[in-house]
Scaffold this motif. Structure first.
Motif, PDB file in Angstrom:
ATOM      1  N   ALA A  70       0.773  -1.252  -0.080  1.00 59.35           N
ATOM      2  CA  ALA A  70       0.116   0.234   0.071  1.00 59.35           C
ATOM      3  C   ALA A  70       0.828   1.345  -0.067  1.00 59.35           C
ATOM      4  O   ALA A  70       0.476   2.217  -0.715  1.00 59.35           O
ATOM      5  N   LEU A  71       1.874   1.369   0.761  1.00 62.67           N
ATOM      6  CA  LEU A  71       3.025   2.315   0.803  1.00 62.67           C
ATOM      7  C   LEU A  71       3.218   2.562  -0.550  1.00 62.67           C
ATOM      8  O   LEU A  71       3.418   3.648  -1.072  1.00 62.67           O
ATOM      9  N   PHE A  72       3.854   1.942  -1.346  1.00 67.24           N
ATOM     10  CA  PHE A  72       4.362   1.779  -2.608  1.00 67.24           C
ATOM     11  C   PHE A  72       3.302   2.394  -3.590  1.00 67.24           C
ATOM     12  O   PHE A  72       3.689   3.319  -4.342  1.00 67.24           O
ATOM     13  N   GLU A  73       1.950   1.844  -3.314  1.00 62.81           N
ATOM     14  CA  GLU A  73       1.018   2.147  -4.342  1.00 62.81           C
ATOM     15  C   GLU A  73       0.623   3.720  -3.995  1.00 62.81           C
ATOM     16  O   GLU A  73       0.251   4.476  -4.932  1.00 62.81           O
ATOM     17  N   MET A  74       0.786   4.111  -2.928  1.00 65.37           N
ATOM     18  CA  MET A  74       0.619   5.333  -2.568  1.00 65.37           C
ATOM     19  C   MET A  74       1.798   6.469  -2.882  1.00 65.37           C
ATOM     20  O   MET A  74       1.633   7.707  -2.882  1.00 65.37           O
ATOM     21  N   GLY A  75       2.745   6.026  -3.265  1.00 61.70           N
ATOM     22  CA  GLY A  75       4.153   6.706  -3.728  1.00 61.70           C
ATOM     23  C   GLY A  75       5.111   6.988  -2.804  1.00 61.70           C
ATOM     24  O   GLY A  75       5.981   7.801  -3.313  1.00 61.70           O
ATOM     25  N   ALA A  76       5.144   5.932  -1.775  1.00 56.48           N
ATOM     26  CA  ALA A  76       6.302   6.247  -1.183  1.00 56.48           C
ATOM     27  C   ALA A  76       7.577   5.626  -1.640  1.00 56.48           C
ATOM     28  O   ALA A  76       7.428   4.795  -2.771  1.00 56.48           O
ATOM     29  N   HIS A  77       8.574   6.337  -1.464  1.00 60.10           N
ATOM     30  CA  HIS A  77      10.030   6.026  -2.320  1.00 60.10           C
ATOM     31  C   HIS A  77      10.111   4.641  -2.187  1.00 60.10           C
ATOM     32  O   HIS A  77      10.361   3.943  -1.016  1.00 60.10           O
ATOM     33  N   PHE A  78      10.429   4.108  -3.148  1.00 62.21           N
ATOM     34  CA  PHE A  78      10.568   2.545  -3.303  1.00 62.21           C
ATOM     35  C   PHE A  78      11.829   1.855  -2.507  1.00 62.21           C
ATOM     36  O   PHE A  78      11.807   1.186  -1.680  1.00 62.21           O
ATOM     37  N   PHE A  79      13.074   2.558  -2.635  1.00 61.12           N
ATOM     38  CA  PHE A  79      14.108   2.460  -1.918  1.00 61.12           C
ATOM     39  C   PHE A  79      13.936   2.563  -0.404  1.00 61.12           C
ATOM     40  O   PHE A  79      14.168   1.853   0.312  1.00 61.12           O
ATOM     41  N   LEU A  80      13.346   3.700   0.164  1.00 61.62           N
ATOM     42  CA  LEU A  80      13.097   3.748   1.439  1.00 61.62           C
ATOM     43  C   LEU A  80      12.060   2.789   1.952  1.00 61.62           C
ATOM     44  O   LEU A  80      12.407   2.070   3.108  1.00 61.62           O
ATOM     45  N   ASN A  81      11.022   2.542   1.122  1.00 58.92           N
ATOM     46  CA  ASN A  81      10.122   1.518   1.710  1.00 58.92           C
ATOM     47  C   ASN A  81      10.818   0.116   1.864  1.00 58.92           C
ATOM     48  O   ASN A  81      10.603  -0.557   2.849  1.00 58.92           O
TER      49      ASN A  81
END
Length: 123
Positions: A70-81
């Protein structure tokens, strides 16, 4: 979504062993604490705080539930996630399924994005 605030959470928690432990053991309590007292502090400046940012309900729920998809899909930075959740899940997965087990699961859960344009990480 406040991508900046979510990414700040991912960045600061991943880089502080105490924060990471607290987030792993009691995510609900830690997310609330972080949002109210840790997140508003300006990085590198303990004397000033921001009152502008806060999590949306969806962001807060995803962080509490360790929902990295969900965080990825909301646009959280991929590497930080990815790096934050490696810090939480790598060792348990390593003992269960071998090297890179969590990273493979992370990739598998994002397979539905293979033919799509990734969400923007612009803030």
């Amino acid at each position: 979504m406040s991508k900046y605030y979510v990414n700040k959470f991912l960045f600061t928690v991943d880089r502080d062993p105490d924060y990471l432990k607290r987030y792993t053991e009691d995510p609900r309590s830690f997310v609330v604490t972080w949002e109210q007292s840790i997140g508003p502090k300006l990085i590198g400046n303990e004397g000033e705080a921001s009152t502008v940012h806060g999590f949306t309900t969806a962001e807060r729920d995803a962080l509490i539930n360790h929902d990295y998809v969900a965080l990825f899909e909301m646009g959280a930075h991929f590497f930080l996630n990815l790096t934050l959740f490696i810090g939480i899940y790598d060792e348990p997965y390593l003992t269960k399924s071998g090297p890179l087990s969590f990273q493979r699961e992370f990739a598998a859960k994002l397979q539905h994005w293979r033919d799509k344009e990734y969400p923007s990480v612009e803030t």
